[in-house]
Design an enzyme around this catalytic site. Sequence first.
Site, short mmCIF file in Angstrom:
data_model
loop_
_atom_site.label_atom_id
_atom_site.label_comp_id
_atom_site.label_asym_id
_atom_site.label_seq_id
_atom_site.Cartn_x
_atom_site.Cartn_y
_atom_site.Cartn_z
N SER A 181 -14.11 2.16 6.66
CA SER A 181 -13.96 0.95 6.08
C SER A 181 -13.30 1.05 7.64
O SER A 181 -13.93 -0.24 7.78
CB SER A 181 -13.03 0.71 5.53
OG SER A 181 -12.05 1.42 5.10
N HIS A 203 -5.15 -1.12 7.42
CA HIS A 203 -6.11 -1.15 8.17
C HIS A 203 -6.58 -1.43 9.51
O HIS A 203 -4.96 -3.22 9.26
CB HIS A 203 -7.40 -1.73 7.48
CG HIS A 203 -8.32 -0.40 6.49
ND1 HIS A 203 -7.12 -0.27 5.30
CD2 HIS A 203 -9.60 0.30 6.32
CE1 HIS A 203 -8.59 0.92 4.18
NE2 HIS A 203 -9.47 1.19 5.41
#
Length: 267
Positions: free
Chosen positions: A43, A248
């Site tokens: 990711s 993230h």
Amino acid sequence: MPSLARVAAPLAAAGLVLTGLAAPTAHSAPAAPTSSYAALGDSYSSGVGAGDYLPGGGDCKRSANAYPSLWHRTHPAAEFAFAACSGATTAQVLGGQTSVLNADTTLVTISVGGNDVGFADTIRTCVLGTDRDCADAVATSTAYTRDRLPADLDATYARIRLLAPRARLVVLGYPRLFELGGCLFGLSEAKRRVLDEAADILDATTAGRAAAAGADFADVRDRFAGHGVCGADEWLHGVTVPLDESYHPTATGQSKGYLPGLVAVAG
């Protein structure tokens, strides 16, 4: 860290090909070699958290703001295979993503390993549990990093080398997630410290295996320094909605952290 869409770039047309009047002469320069870029990994490479997700990617959440998209935008290749996917482990890279590679691939980028060592479960424990719970979860993750991850990475890099023997392989590391010191509504400093230490161990292991494979390692920790969660200018999400984007890189983290890291190595 904690999922194969192919994006074809326009082919650069030279001369009057469409009219059939571009026959080479004795003085014509040889055509430039075709380049082909494949972006593999998890990711952090697909761009979860950076928004502007590309259609057709399913749960992979491939972003137009992810560093592979940004690099390709300024380095147009004849072919761009964006295979990185949210949640991908080394086994999933080997099991599907490497199918985009071939003898003509000239550049491969990858970030992988975070999901192998249990990134999502460790973060969840640290968010919901005590300092002791967090330290124990990090210890389990770090044991995997030291004892088992090297073989996982070796197998992954060897497969890439086999399928794309001409390619330059660039392995990108992970940032430290947190800034230390005071943090209103954030994790305790003890939790943040052990998680950052785990990131350092993961990066050291990844860098070592990349070097053994003859790959370049792009270390992004210094670029993200001062921009972690609990910093004044965050390039990483804290706990956010949707939850899978928590911890993230933001679009800024991709453009100012990851992209310069890749450019410094690959140009």
